[in-house]
Design a protein around this motif. Structure first.
Motif, PDB file in Angstrom:
ATOM      1  N   GLU A 138       0.796  -1.483   0.188  1.00 19.68           N
ATOM      2  CA  GLU A 138      -0.402   0.070   0.184  1.00 19.68           C
ATOM      3  C   GLU A 138       0.549   1.146   0.058  1.00 19.68           C
ATOM      4  N   ARG A 139       1.908   0.796   0.706  1.00 19.91           N
ATOM      5  CA  ARG A 139       2.875   2.216   0.619  1.00 19.91           C
ATOM      6  C   ARG A 139       4.108   1.500   0.087  1.00 19.91           C
ATOM      7  N   PRO A 140       4.204   1.886  -1.372  1.00 21.13           N
ATOM      8  CA  PRO A 140       5.513   1.290  -1.299  1.00 21.13           C
ATOM      9  C   PRO A 140       6.728   2.230  -1.239  1.00 21.13           C
ATOM     10  N   GLY A 141       6.913   3.470  -1.529  1.00 21.84           N
ATOM     11  CA  GLY A 141       8.018   4.497  -1.399  1.00 21.84           C
ATOM     12  C   GLY A 141       8.111   3.770  -0.019  1.00 21.84           C
ATOM     13  N   LEU A 142       7.604   5.182   1.375  1.00 17.13           N
ATOM     14  CA  LEU A 142       8.034   4.181   2.583  1.00 17.13           C
ATOM     15  C   LEU A 142       8.677   3.599   2.781  1.00 17.13           C
ATOM     16  N   TYR A 143       7.692   2.297   1.946  1.00 14.91           N
ATOM     17  CA  TYR A 143       8.217   0.436   2.673  1.00 14.91           C
ATOM     18  C   TYR A 143       9.418   0.428   2.311  1.00 14.91           C
ATOM     19  N   THR A 144       9.993   1.176   1.158  1.00 19.67           N
ATOM     20  CA  THR A 144      11.318   1.708  -0.019  1.00 19.67           C
ATOM     21  C   THR A 144      12.569   2.355   1.348  1.00 19.67           C
ATOM     22  N   ALA A 145      11.161   3.127   2.342  1.00 22.30           N
ATOM     23  CA  ALA A 145      12.181   4.407   3.184  1.00 22.30           C
ATOM     24  C   ALA A 145      12.476   3.536   3.993  1.00 22.30           C
ATOM     25  N   THR A 146      11.988   2.278   5.179  1.00 19.35           N
ATOM     26  CA  THR A 146      12.117   1.603   5.519  1.00 19.35           C
ATOM     27  C   THR A 146      13.777   0.874   5.536  1.00 19.35           C
ATOM     28  N   GLN A 147      13.605   0.637   4.404  1.00 20.05           N
ATOM     29  CA  GLN A 147      15.166  -0.240   4.580  1.00 20.05           C
ATOM     30  C   GLN A 147      16.294   0.833   4.202  1.00 20.05           C
ATOM     31  N   LEU A 148      16.203   1.945   4.016  1.00 19.94           N
ATOM     32  CA  LEU A 148      17.337   3.177   3.959  1.00 19.94           C
ATOM     33  C   LEU A 148      18.549   2.973   5.722  1.00 19.94           C
ATOM     34  N   ARG A 149      19.798   2.435   6.122  1.00 21.01           N
ATOM     35  CA  ARG A 149      20.735   2.142   6.340  1.00 21.01           C
ATOM     36  C   ARG A 149      20.682   4.298   6.614  1.00 21.01           C
ATOM     37  N   ILE A 150      20.156   4.563   7.880  1.00 16.52           N
ATOM     38  CA  ILE A 150      20.487   5.953   8.143  1.00 16.52           C
ATOM     39  C   ILE A 150      21.817   6.105   9.412  1.00 16.52           C
ATOM     40  N   ASP A 151      23.012   6.406   8.421  1.00 14.13           N
ATOM     41  CA  ASP A 151      24.388   7.204   9.074  1.00 14.13           C
ATOM     42  C   ASP A 151      24.354   8.776   9.511  1.00 14.13           C
ATOM     43  N   PRO A 152      25.107   8.443  10.730  1.00 19.01           N
ATOM     44  CA  PRO A 152      25.298   8.001  11.251  1.00 19.01           C
ATOM     45  C   PRO A 152      23.805   8.128  12.236  1.00 19.01           C
ATOM     46  N   VAL A 153      23.553   6.932  13.068  1.00 21.95           N
ATOM     47  CA  VAL A 153      22.036   6.716  13.747  1.00 21.95           C
ATOM     48  C   VAL A 153      22.093   7.946  14.771  1.00 21.95           C
ATOM     49  N   PRO A 154      21.024   8.327  15.150  1.00 21.15           N
ATOM     50  CA  PRO A 154      20.579   9.278  15.793  1.00 21.15           C
ATOM     51  C   PRO A 154      20.912   9.144  17.602  1.00 21.15           C
ATOM     52  N   THR A 155      21.303   9.498  18.259  1.00 22.44           N
ATOM     53  CA  THR A 155      21.434   9.084  19.532  1.00 22.44           C
ATOM     54  C   THR A 155      20.832   9.899  20.759  1.00 22.44           C
TER      55      THR A 155
END
Length: 204
Positions: A95-112
């Motif tokens: 249903e949300r293909p763009g957002l689903y792809t976004a969940t695979q994004l490696r966020i670097d650096p990860v916020p602390t």
């Protein structure tokens, strides 16, 4: 539409919608500016660059995913929880293909510390599997199996990869049921594989 009223929240929401329409990889500051009918420069008082925009969309994506899965599995355990988790995962991906792809994004650096939604997603997944009596390292192995299966199935389905006559929904239900059976009989770490269980000459 002028620049008045533009906020980072509004831009991120519009970016999430744009991701579903054109693909997450095609979301840029320029594309977002065109959506609002303003010049690119108008958005840079809110966004650092395209990477900043995509990171914000990824956070929103994980928040929505966690909310969907959390609602689906609430009060459930074992097989019921697995089925609810799997169905919520697949529905979100389709249903949300763009957002689903976004969940695979490696966020670097990860916020602390990491955004709460990231932690909730991890807790939901591991919590569901602990109900099967799994502990480490089996727990992490099982998480990787489920993620690979759900991601692979949903991605193939979204891309029209299933062309056989067999009903896709029926295959999905059997896949999830097979995962349930496997989780109930998980081969614990260190357990030897029975001789002859996987002959190199056997077609699989």
């Amino acid at each position: 539409m002028g620049r008045a009223g533009l906020t980072i929240e509004r831009l991120t929401e519009a970016g999430a919608e744009l991701a579903d329409e054109v693909g997450f990889e095609n979301v840029t500051v320029a594309a977002l500016a065109r959506r609002f009918g303003v010049k690119d420069a108008s958005l840079y008082s809110h966004l650092k660059n395209a990477a900043d925009l995509r990171t914000r969309i990824a956070v929103v994506a994980v928040e929505e995913f966690a909310e969907r899965v959390g609602t689906a599995v609430a009060g459930r355990a074992g097989r019921d929880s697995l089925v609810a988790f799997a169905d919520a995962y697949r529905a979100f991906a389709l249903e949300r293909p763009g957002l689903y792809t976004a969940t695979q994004l490696r966020i670097d650096p990860v916020p602390t510390p990491p955004p709460p939604a990231f932690l909730r997603t991890i807790e939901l997944t591991y919590g569901m599997l602990r109900a099967y009596g799994l502990t480490e390292p089996d727990l992490t192995d099982a998480v990787r199996l489920l993620r690979s299966t759900f991601h692979g199935f949903s991605t193939l389905e979204a891309n029209g990869g299933f062309t056989a006559d067999r009903d896709v929904q029926a295959s999905w239900e059997r896949t999830v049921e097979a995962l349930h059976v496997l989780l109930e009989h998980w081969p614990r770490a260190g357990t030897a594989v029975p001789t002859g269980a996987a002959s190199p000459h056997r077609v699989t």
